[in-house]
Motif scaffolding. Structure first.
Motif, PDB file in Angstrom:
ATOM      1  N   TRP A  96       6.715  -6.264   6.659  1.00 56.92           N
ATOM      2  CA  TRP A  96       8.085  -6.324   6.149  1.00 56.92           C
ATOM      3  C   TRP A  96       8.832  -5.012   6.335  1.00 56.92           C
ATOM      4  CZ3 TRP A  96       6.313  -9.054   1.058  1.00 56.92           C
ATOM      5  CH2 TRP A  96       6.244 -10.440   1.285  1.00 56.92           C
ATOM      6  N   GLY A  97       8.185  -3.989   6.873  1.00 58.08           N
ATOM      7  CA  GLY A  97       8.875  -2.745   7.196  1.00 58.08           C
ATOM      8  C   GLY A  97       8.693  -1.610   6.216  1.00 58.08           C
ATOM      9  N   PHE A  98       7.825  -1.759   5.214  1.00 59.02           N
ATOM     10  CA  PHE A  98       7.603  -0.693   4.240  1.00 59.02           C
ATOM     11  C   PHE A  98       6.561   0.306   4.737  1.00 59.02           C
ATOM     12  CE2 PHE A  98       9.294  -4.138   1.662  1.00 59.02           C
ATOM     13  CZ  PHE A  98      10.227  -3.472   0.883  1.00 59.02           C
ATOM     14  N   ARG A  99       6.751   1.559   4.359  1.00 51.87           N
ATOM     15  CA  ARG A  99       5.754   2.596   4.640  1.00 51.87           C
ATOM     16  C   ARG A  99       4.630   2.496   3.608  1.00 51.87           C
ATOM     17  NH1 ARG A  99       8.614   8.113   4.210  1.00 51.87           N
ATOM     18  NH2 ARG A  99       9.625   7.017   2.481  1.00 51.87           N
ATOM     19  N   VAL A 100       3.403   2.484   4.077  1.00 55.93           N
ATOM     20  CA  VAL A 100       2.258   2.295   3.179  1.00 55.93           C
ATOM     21  C   VAL A 100       1.260   3.434   3.369  1.00 55.93           C
ATOM     22  CG1 VAL A 100       0.337   0.791   2.534  1.00 55.93           C
ATOM     23  CG2 VAL A 100       2.520  -0.211   3.241  1.00 55.93           C
ATOM     24  N   ASP A 101       0.890   4.047   2.256  1.00 59.88           N
ATOM     25  CA  ASP A 101      -0.175   5.046   2.233  1.00 59.88           C
ATOM     26  C   ASP A 101      -1.411   4.379   1.621  1.00 59.88           C
ATOM     27  OD1 ASP A 101      -1.650   7.367   2.327  1.00 59.88           O
ATOM     28  OD2 ASP A 101      -0.758   8.213   0.501  1.00 59.88           O
ATOM     29  N   ARG A 102      -2.524   4.402   2.332  1.00 57.47           N
ATOM     30  CA  ARG A 102      -3.747   3.775   1.860  1.00 57.47           C
ATOM     31  C   ARG A 102      -4.671   4.835   1.260  1.00 57.47           C
ATOM     32  NH1 ARG A 102      -1.897   0.874   6.202  1.00 57.47           N
ATOM     33  NH2 ARG A 102      -2.405  -1.361   6.334  1.00 57.47           N
ATOM     34  N   ILE A 103      -5.060   4.633   0.016  1.00 57.39           N
ATOM     35  CA  ILE A 103      -5.993   5.535  -0.669  1.00 57.39           C
ATOM     36  C   ILE A 103      -7.213   4.694  -1.042  1.00 57.39           C
ATOM     37  CG2 ILE A 103      -6.318   7.103  -2.611  1.00 57.39           C
ATOM     38  CD1 ILE A 103      -3.264   7.438  -2.705  1.00 57.39           C
ATOM     39  N   ARG A 104      -8.333   4.945  -0.397  1.00 56.43           N
ATOM     40  CA  ARG A 104      -9.480   4.042  -0.482  1.00 56.43           C
ATOM     41  C   ARG A 104     -10.683   4.670  -1.175  1.00 56.43           C
ATOM     42  NH1 ARG A 104      -9.125   1.886   5.815  1.00 56.43           N
ATOM     43  NH2 ARG A 104      -7.536   0.266   5.477  1.00 56.43           N
ATOM     44  N   ASP A 105     -11.468   3.793  -1.787  1.00 53.81           N
ATOM     45  CA  ASP A 105     -12.774   4.156  -2.360  1.00 53.81           C
ATOM     46  C   ASP A 105     -12.656   5.276  -3.382  1.00 53.81           C
ATOM     47  OD1 ASP A 105     -15.495   3.822  -2.696  1.00 53.81           O
ATOM     48  OD2 ASP A 105     -16.029   5.186  -1.070  1.00 53.81           O
ATOM     49  N   VAL A 106     -11.800   5.067  -4.376  1.00 57.32           N
ATOM     50  CA  VAL A 106     -11.593   6.079  -5.423  1.00 57.32           C
ATOM     51  C   VAL A 106     -11.841   5.476  -6.813  1.00 57.32           C
ATOM     52  CG1 VAL A 106     -10.036   7.577  -4.118  1.00 57.32           C
ATOM     53  CG2 VAL A 106      -9.095   5.613  -5.372  1.00 57.32           C
ATOM     54  N   GLY A 107     -12.828   4.593  -6.902  1.00 54.25           N
ATOM     55  CA  GLY A 107     -13.130   3.938  -8.163  1.00 54.25           C
ATOM     56  C   GLY A 107     -13.630   4.889  -9.231  1.00 54.25           C
ATOM     57  N   VAL A 108     -13.637   4.411 -10.475  1.00 49.98           N
ATOM     58  CA  VAL A 108     -13.936   5.282 -11.612  1.00 49.98           C
ATOM     59  C   VAL A 108     -15.400   5.702 -11.683  1.00 49.98           C
ATOM     60  CG1 VAL A 108     -12.026   4.374 -12.952  1.00 49.98           C
ATOM     61  CG2 VAL A 108     -14.287   3.318 -13.160  1.00 49.98           C
ATOM     62  N   ALA A 109     -16.273   5.091 -10.897  1.00 54.01           N
ATOM     63  CA  ALA A 109     -17.667   5.529 -10.899  1.00 54.01           C
ATOM     64  C   ALA A 109     -17.812   6.954 -10.365  1.00 54.01           C
ATOM     65  CB  ALA A 109     -18.528   4.574 -10.074  1.00 54.01           C
ATOM     66  N   GLY A 110     -16.816   7.415  -9.617  1.00 58.30           N
ATOM     67  CA  GLY A 110     -16.779   8.798  -9.134  1.00 58.30           C
ATOM     68  C   GLY A 110     -15.375   9.324  -9.317  1.00 58.30           C
ATOM     69  N   LEU A 111     -15.019   9.684 -10.526  1.00 55.29           N
ATOM     70  CA  LEU A 111     -13.633  10.006 -10.878  1.00 55.29           C
ATOM     71  C   LEU A 111     -13.091  11.196 -10.083  1.00 55.29           C
ATOM     72  CD1 LEU A 111     -11.497   8.869 -12.747  1.00 55.29           C
ATOM     73  CD2 LEU A 111     -12.223  10.514 -14.493  1.00 55.29           C
TER      74      LEU A 111
END
Length: 260
Positions: free
Chosen positions: A146-161
């Motif tokens: 749809w034309g939006f800029r997207v920043d992907r932030i991956r694998d940041v779950g609370v098991a390793g804060l």
């Protein structure tokens, strides 16, 4: 399809000055649907009314039905997106529609006759773990189509804060955050206590038995004590993308109004 007599009357009214162009546009918002075979009715004017086009839910449709719908959009030179398309269906689809693109993680097939118009704002899609990526990518890919800029932030779950805290600057740069998590679904609550922007929480059906196919994560997000967070349904990356897009567009419109 549009009733030709109604359209001719409307256009004649604009030509003679009896109907203002803006008034005609308002009427056109509700005119254009197209019956496809005996199974569907395409809403071609949904984008005019809501700002976003209709999207094909692919999971429960046959491959032939999906092909028929894609061809109907292609005949009008319109972009088309289909969600929940499994990889084993793609060879047949692309054999008939070579221009069709496919993202195997997001399970999204798309036809795009031209590049989408760039959209305002900055969206970040945050995923707790690798198993959450299909839902996170559904949100990210739809938003990009749809034309939006997207920043992907991956694998940041609370098991390793510490992994999440290392991305504070990227979180702060976002105008809207989509946060995707399964298991106990704690990540959106943690992020909601760190940032100022709206958060769209997406529970996923990831986890051991007591997660109840995402119900535990959904209830955790709904019961969060951290304010500023809304929640969509389990695995609904598409819905999160549309909600984020509506927020970003409205913020942009309000910003322009403030400048005037």
């Amino acid at each position: 399809m549009i009733d030709s007599q109604a359209l001719q009357t409307l256009l004649e009214g604009v030509a003679t000055g009896a109907i203002a162009p803006q008034q005609a546009l308002e009427q056109l918002r509700y005119l254009d649907t197209e019956t496809i075979s005996d199974f569907a009715r395409i809403d071609h004017h949904r984008q005019l009314r809501t700002g976003f086009p209709e999207v094909i839910w692919g999971q429960d449709k046959t491959t032939e039905q999906i092909l028929t719908l894609f061809r109907a959009y292609a005949a009008r030179n319109q972009a088309a997106i289909a969600t929940r398309i499994e990889p084993d269906r793609i060879p047949r689809l692309q054999a008939q529609l070579p221009e069709l693109t496919y993202d195997s993680i997001a399970r999204i097939a798309a036809l795009q006759p031209q590049l989408p118009q760039p959209q305002p704002g900055r969206l970040a899609v945050v995923s707790a773990g690798t198993s959450d990526l299909p839902v996170a990518e559904e949100a990210a890919v739809v938003a990009e189509l749809w034309g939006f800029r997207v920043d992907r932030i991956r694998d940041v779950g609370v098991a390793g804060l510490h992994r999440l805290l290392a991305e504070r600057s990227r979180l702060d740069q976002a105008d809207v955050l989509i946060v995707v998590a399964g298991m106990e679904g704690a990540l959106p609550s943690v992020i909601a206590g760190l940032v100022a922007c709206p958060i769209i929480a997406v529970p996923t059906s990831v986890g051991y038995g007591a997660s109840f196919q995402g119900l535990a994560a959904l209830l955790s997000m709904l019961n969060s004590c951290a304010p500023g967070m809304g929640v969509v349904n389990i695995d609904n990356g598409f819905g999160a993308a549309q909600l984020a897009g509506r927020i970003l567009r409205r913020l942009h419109r309000l910003g322009r109004s403030d400048d005037q």
